[in-house]
Design an enzyme around this catalytic site. Structure first.
Site, PDB file in Angstrom:
ATOM      1  CE  LYS A  11      -4.378  -1.229   0.735  1.00 34.26           C
ATOM      2  NZ  LYS A  11      -4.968  -2.092   1.824  1.00 34.26           N
ATOM      3  CB  SER A  12       4.112   2.268   1.555  1.00 36.87           C
ATOM      4  OG  SER A  12       4.732   1.002   1.644  1.00 36.87           O
TER       5      SER A  12
END
Ligand code: GLU
Length: 289
Positions: free
Chosen positions: A263-264
């Site tokens: 997600k990053s």
């Protein structure tokens, strides 16, 4: 029966290309089958989930041209449903209060390995299995620790659960060369999974199973990384008397180094790709749909 598909992201970061693939595939399969496509927001973790990520999910999906039926189900609004399921398991003697923290379990495993010179078993995610110490706690000691307000998680007594059930399988529709057909569940690989966390009154496994049943989901299409979890889901469905959907675990979209996207993962986030001027058709092409 009308087929029901769902896309169930957690709003704890930005959606990336892997999510785009999963959402587009679910939507396509649902529409091809004349079925419904639902959006579920898996936000049980109130610490990590944020409203801006939830807004981002809706923006990204609309950008991709996806529409969903019904208003999205937000798990944080349905803790009572998960509590009901947990109560049923506790009532059957299938769950017990587990006091050991993750760190304590790691320490236990390390000491075992040091002393015995062989590995302590690990679950499919690589975490050491929960030792049965709290399961075997005598009733008065358990009461004492509960009365003292010691924090605990609820864990499933997996051996006991499996002793009550026939061997379980699930229907895997197969995709991208993954397993297909009737697949044998291997819940024993997970040991005593968490049903409710110490800080959250449910867990991923419990809420996903309850919601798929409550929402009448007939087809679960999600990433291959969740294939092993399906074994746990089958156990919970069987214990709670819930019918099992069909499953299809698709390939993951990997980054250039062959790693799973996170997600990053900055440059593959849909928000950034949009900001860089890409169109929905570009994203579809990038994920091969
Ligand atoms: N919420 C999970 C995730 O974002 C997906 C759960 C599921 O599809 O079963 O990874």
């Amino acid at each position: 029966m009308q087929p029901v598909f769902r896309f169930a992201p957690s709003p704890n970061g930005e959606l990336h290309l892997g999510h785009a693939y999963s959402a587009l595939l679910n939507h396509r399969l649902a529409r091809q089958a004349g079925g419904r496509f639902l959006l579920r927001i898996e936000d049980i973790d109130r610490e990590r989930c944020r409203p801006e990520f939830e807004r981002g999910i809706a923006d990204d999906l609309r950008f991709l041209g996806l529409d969903w039926d019904e208003s999205p189900r937000r798990q944080s609004e349905h803790f009572a449903d998960y509590a009901g399921a947990l109560d049923a398991l506790v009532h059957e003697g299938l769950a017990y209060p587990a006091f050991m923290t993750r760190g304590e379990v790691k320490g236990f495993a390390a000491r075992f390995e040091e002393k015995e010179g062989r590995p302590w078993p690990r679950d499919p995610d690589g975490a050491p299995l929960y030792p049965g110490l709290d399961r075997a706690l005598d009733a008065s000691e358990r009461e004492r620790r509960l009365a003292a307000g010691e924090p605990f998680a609820w864990r499933l007594d997996m051996n006991r659960a499996l002793g009550m059930l026939e061997a379980l399988t699930f229907r895997e529709d197969g995709a991208d060369g993954g397993p297909a057909g009737e697949v044998r569940a291997e819940p024993e690989l997970w040991g005593d999974v968490v049903l409710a966390r110490r800080d959250v009154p449910t867990s991923y496994h419990l809420s996903v199973v309850v919601d798929d049943a409550l929402q009448g989901v007939t087809h679960v299409v999600r990433g291959r990384d969740l294939l092993p979890s399906t074994s746990v889901h089958r156990v919970l469905q069987a214990l709670l008397g819930l019918s099992a959907p069909r499953y299809r675990h698709h390939d993951l979209v990997l980054d250039e180094a062959g790693r799973k996207l996170s997600k990053s993962a900055g440059d593959t986030s849909l928000r950034q790709l949009r900001a860089a001027g890409l169109a929905a058709s570009d994203i579809r092409r990038m994920v091969g749909l």
